[in-house]
Design a protein around this motif. Structure first.
Motif, PDB file in Angstrom:
ATOM      1  N   VAL A  79     -65.023 -19.820   3.306  1.00 53.41           N
ATOM      2  CA  VAL A  79     -64.796 -18.553   2.589  1.00 53.41           C
ATOM      3  C   VAL A  79     -65.230 -17.391   3.473  1.00 53.41           C
ATOM      4  CG1 VAL A  79     -65.334 -17.197   0.540  1.00 53.41           C
ATOM      5  CG2 VAL A  79     -65.135 -19.704   0.384  1.00 53.41           C
ATOM      6  N   ASN A  80     -64.289 -16.507   3.764  1.00 58.56           N
ATOM      7  CA  ASN A  80     -64.600 -15.317   4.551  1.00 58.56           C
ATOM      8  C   ASN A  80     -64.851 -14.122   3.625  1.00 58.56           C
ATOM      9  OD1 ASN A  80     -64.432 -16.379   7.177  1.00 58.56           O
ATOM     10  ND2 ASN A  80     -62.189 -16.315   7.094  1.00 58.56           N
ATOM     11  N   PRO A  81     -65.790 -13.245   3.966  1.00 58.83           N
ATOM     12  CA  PRO A  81     -66.113 -12.095   3.099  1.00 58.83           C
ATOM     13  C   PRO A  81     -64.974 -11.074   3.085  1.00 58.83           C
ATOM     14  CG  PRO A  81     -67.305 -11.939   5.169  1.00 58.83           C
ATOM     15  CD  PRO A  81     -66.622 -13.275   5.184  1.00 58.83           C
ATOM     16  N   GLY A  82     -64.956 -10.269   2.012  1.00 55.85           N
ATOM     17  CA  GLY A  82     -63.968  -9.201   1.896  1.00 55.85           C
ATOM     18  C   GLY A  82     -62.572  -9.760   1.663  1.00 55.85           C
ATOM     19  N   GLY A  83     -61.596  -9.036   2.139  1.00 57.28           N
ATOM     20  CA  GLY A  83     -60.210  -9.448   1.944  1.00 57.28           C
ATOM     21  C   GLY A  83     -59.675 -10.335   3.053  1.00 57.28           C
ATOM     22  N   LYS A  84     -60.540 -10.742   3.955  1.00 57.66           N
ATOM     23  CA  LYS A  84     -60.116 -11.573   5.072  1.00 57.66           C
ATOM     24  C   LYS A  84     -59.723 -12.962   4.578  1.00 57.66           C
ATOM     25  CE  LYS A  84     -61.620 -12.788   9.732  1.00 57.66           C
ATOM     26  NZ  LYS A  84     -62.765 -12.793  10.680  1.00 57.66           N
ATOM     27  N   ALA A  85     -58.634 -13.523   5.110  1.00 56.72           N
ATOM     28  CA  ALA A  85     -58.150 -14.844   4.677  1.00 56.72           C
ATOM     29  C   ALA A  85     -59.170 -15.932   5.014  1.00 56.72           C
ATOM     30  CB  ALA A  85     -56.820 -15.158   5.344  1.00 56.72           C
ATOM     31  N   ASN A  86     -59.233 -16.920   4.114  1.00 54.18           N
ATOM     32  CA  ASN A  86     -60.150 -18.034   4.352  1.00 54.18           C
ATOM     33  C   ASN A  86     -59.702 -18.859   5.566  1.00 54.18           C
ATOM     34  OD1 ASN A  86     -61.625 -17.258   2.144  1.00 54.18           O
ATOM     35  ND2 ASN A  86     -60.717 -18.769   0.751  1.00 54.18           N
ATOM     36  N   GLU A  87     -60.673 -19.507   6.157  1.00 59.32           N
ATOM     37  CA  GLU A  87     -60.440 -20.294   7.374  1.00 59.32           C
ATOM     38  C   GLU A  87     -60.477 -21.785   7.021  1.00 59.32           C
ATOM     39  OE1 GLU A  87     -62.739 -21.019  11.642  1.00 59.32           O
ATOM     40  OE2 GLU A  87     -63.186 -19.247  10.413  1.00 59.32           O
ATOM     41  N   THR A  88     -59.612 -22.582   7.640  1.00 60.14           N
ATOM     42  CA  THR A  88     -59.554 -24.021   7.368  1.00 60.14           C
ATOM     43  C   THR A  88     -59.991 -24.814   8.599  1.00 60.14           C
ATOM     44  OG1 THR A  88     -57.727 -23.733   5.815  1.00 60.14           O
ATOM     45  CG2 THR A  88     -58.078 -25.947   6.664  1.00 60.14           C
TER      46      THR A  88
END
Length: 703
Positions: free
Chosen positions: A597-606
């Motif tokens: 889970v990335n903070p703010g509106g940044k897309a999550n990372e897999t």
């Protein structure tokens, strides 16, 4: 300009006498002056010691590779004769080591069968040595003579150890065989130590330890009870004696039957069968009479035949042939007779039982009979005719008929025996040979009809194959996927331009235990062989393979591992050149998917992980850096749980995927592992499982 006159008269002729001829043309006697020639010299001396053991004198031979590049050979034979030879007036030692075509192996006087024939071995080695020392224990005394490049004399060694560069003084008038000590009563033998002449041999010529060990092991099989010790004191890098002296001892009392068992790498169809027999023949040869004149005389020769052979479940053929314990790697009349007898006998037996064996009208060929055969063939006869001094091919014509008759009679008796055990083995062997014939015929038909079809032709491939579009074999890939659910996802994930898909239904047939006929009639195995398109077994043609890579894509669980092992067993048994050429791979799908889970509106990372240990490291790293991840973490139990994008990204796309190439480094080890894991013998597999039970993590069991 005036042309220079060319004269050619008798004074331009060179006459090479004695050992001078050997030094001028060494290749004529030992083949070459590199490591092969150096080893050939060593075999000449060792074979003389083996001939003594073969004649019943002495059961121990020791070979020592010294650090100063010399080699020493000890035996417990009768010892080289030390008395005076009447024609030359020289001692037996000097005659043997300085006169070409001199020895005890002519006319059958001292040896009924021997490896040495021409009487040049010891003298050739002497001629090509910077120094040679020979000690003989005989008659209660130890006799000694030394030579420098074939010339007898004495070396003035400065220290306790002899050296090749010591000052040498040749004998001027008469040679002397020195008595240097006493030998125990009844003790006889010969000790030879020599230094190869570096004026003759190339600078990089070395004694090959592995080749020496292989030859020693082979000889110990051929002469039951003979004890051969190999000691390496050189300390050469890359050898077993690199760090300390290496010593190996070989002694096998079981003879060539034990040799055949040693050579065989596959599970047996028959026991090791032993065939004995003999025959006689006449030949006209020149014989010296009492006055020294040569007369053509008709002599009768006896030939003894000894064969050990067994058939295994595989299709590799191993045949070792020998004449008087000398290997004949290129065969000869004895091997021709052996092969002729096998083919003739099996053709007659299969034809007589064609209805029971369902052999049809096809004819048994040589490859059908020799598939899975391991055989050791030895013949013993006096003065065999070889093609050249290197003795690689037997040329005596009469031996072919004798070997053929002996083998045919004994093998026919085995195949028609009514004894329960032999009858069961004979039936299993005949079924194997007929199945090999059917496999060959089927493979030929496949090869004729299963070529890659273009877009305008009708495809003969299985309907479930999702083929690729390109015809470039080097770029094409065949994915073997587990089940239809994975196939659906894989179709969306693949690049249809160069990636083909073939689904299999569950676990295919275990071909390590099944017959060839069962394998060919199994739908999954037949489809896979058909799709690869290069045949199977001995007729497999790697150049006809339709794909550059075959990738086994199974689930990352125990069942997936089992299916992968079954597929690898099929490739190893029937499409082995694909494995040897490095064209078989195992896909590596991930076990876990972690969404960070990335903070703010940044897309999550897999992030994908491929083992529990890797997952633990990733989670520990995220916790230390204060980053969050979604719970629960996705655990993939099968390829069908991935969507097309995930499967492409992790397993199929060459830009991101990981593949494990299936290596083929040691056939014997691989054969043993496959037989342990997949063979018909349950007890060894049970022992293997019990021994490894303590290392099992119960949490990894899907139950």
């Amino acid at each position: 300009m005036t042309a220079q006159r060319s004269e050619y008269t008798a004074r331009h002729l060179s006459v090479l006498e004695g050992l001078e001829a050997v030094r001028k043309r060494p290749g004529m006697y030992i083949g070459s002056t590199d490591s092969r020639g150096l080893m050939h010299c060593l075999w000449e001396i060792i074979d003389n010691s083996v001939d003594e053991a073969l004649a019943g004198y002495g059961q121990s031979i020791t070979v020592i590779l010294h650090a100063d590049s010399s080699v020493e050979i000890h035996d417990e034979g009768r010892g080289v004769p030390v008395d005076i030879e009447p024609r030359t007036g020289l001692t037996g030692v000097e005659v043997v080591f300085t006169k070409l075509h001199a020895g005890g192996k002519f006319g059958g006087g001292s040896y009924t069968a021997s490896g040495g024939l021409h009487g040049v071995g010891a003298s050739v080695v002497n001629a090509l040595s910077a120094r040679l020392d020979v000690q003989v224990d005989r008659g209660g005394k130890t006799h000694q003579m030394s030579f420098r490049r074939g010339e007898p004399g004495r070396f003035a060694d400065r220290g306790p150890r002899p050296t090749a560069d010591a000052v040498f003084t040749p004998f001027e008038e008469a040679s002397t065989l020195d008595v240097v000590g006493k030998a125990k009563r009844g003790v006889t033998g010969t000790r030879i130590r020599y230094w190869a002449d570096r004026q003759i041999f190339t600078p990089d010529a070395r004694f090959n330890y592995d080749e020496l060990v292989t030859r020693a092991r082979q000889t110990s099989f051929l002469v039951p009870g003979l004890r051969i010790t190999i000691r390496d004191e050189r300390g050469l890098p890359g050898t077993p004696g690199e760090h300390e002296m290496a010593e190996e001892v070989f002694q096998h009392d079981g003879g060539i039957a034990e040799f055949a068992d040693y050579l065989a790498v596959d599970a047996s169809v028959t026991d090791t069968w032993r065939i004995h027999g003999s025959g006689s023949f006449t030949e006209t040869v020149p014989v010296l009479d009492g006055s020294g004149h040569s007369r053509l005389t008709e002599v009768t020769r006896d030939c003894e035949v000894d064969v050990a052979l067994r058939w295994g479940i595989g299709y590799e053929t191993t045949i070792r042939s020998f004449v008087n314990i000398i290997a004949t790697p290129k065969g000869g009349t004895h091997q021709s007779g052996f092969e002729q007898a096998l083919l003739k006998t099996f053709r007659k037996t299969v034809e007589a039982n064609a209805r029971r064996l369902k052999a049809g009208n096809d004819k048994i060929e040589r490859d059908d009979v020799f598939a899975g055969l391991t055989a050791v063939l030895t013949v013993r006869l006096a003065e065999p005719q070889f093609e050249g001094q290197t003795k690689e091919v037997l040329g005596t014509p009469a031996v072919r008929g004798i070997v053929s008759r002996v083998v045919e009679e004994a093998l026919t008796a085995k195949l028609t025996s009514t004894a329960r055990g032999e009858k069961t083995q004979a039936n299993a062997l005949l079924e194997k040979i007929v199945n090999e014939m059917k496999s060959r015929v089927s493979a030929r038909q496949h090869k004729e009809t299963q070529r890659r079809k273009n877009a305008l032709e009708t495809s003969t491939m299985p309907a479930k194959l999702a083929d690729c579009r390109i015809n470039d074999v080097e770029r094409s890939e065949l994915f073997i996927v587990e089940g239809d659910s994975a196939l659906g996802t894989a179709k969306l994930a693949r690049s249809s331009d160069y990636q083909a898909l073939l689904p299999i239904r569950g676990k295919i047939l275990n071909v390590q235990k099944a017959s060839i006929g069962d394998m060919l009639s199994n739908a999954e195995c037949a489809a896979l062989i058909q799709v690869v398109g290069a045949g199977s077994g001995r007729t497999f043609d790697l150049t006809a393979a339709r794909y550059g890579k075959v990738i086994l894509m199974t689930d990352a669980d125990v069942d997936g591992a089992h299916i992968r092992t079954l597929l690898l067993t099929l490739f190893f048994r029937y499409m082995r050149p694909m494995v040897e050429d490095g064209r078989v791979y195992a896909a590596v799908p991930p076990l876990h998917r972690v969404e960070i889970v990335n903070p703010g509106g940044k897309a999550n990372e897999t992030v994908y992980t491929y083992s529990d240990a890797e997952l633990h490291r990733v989670l520990t790293g995220l916790e230390k850096s204060g980053r969050r991840y979604k719970e629960p973490i996705q655990r993939y139990k099968g390829l069908g749980e991935m969507d097309a994008d995930q499967l492409a990204e992790t397993t199929m796309d060459p830009r991101h995927r990981t593949l494990r190439r299936v290596r083929y480094r040691e056939a014997a080890t691989a054969e043993t592992v496959f037989e342990l894991l997949m063979g018909s013998e349950v007890a060894p597999r049970k022992d293997f499982i019990v021994a490894g039970a303590a290392m099992l993590d119960r949490d990894r069991i899907d139950a």
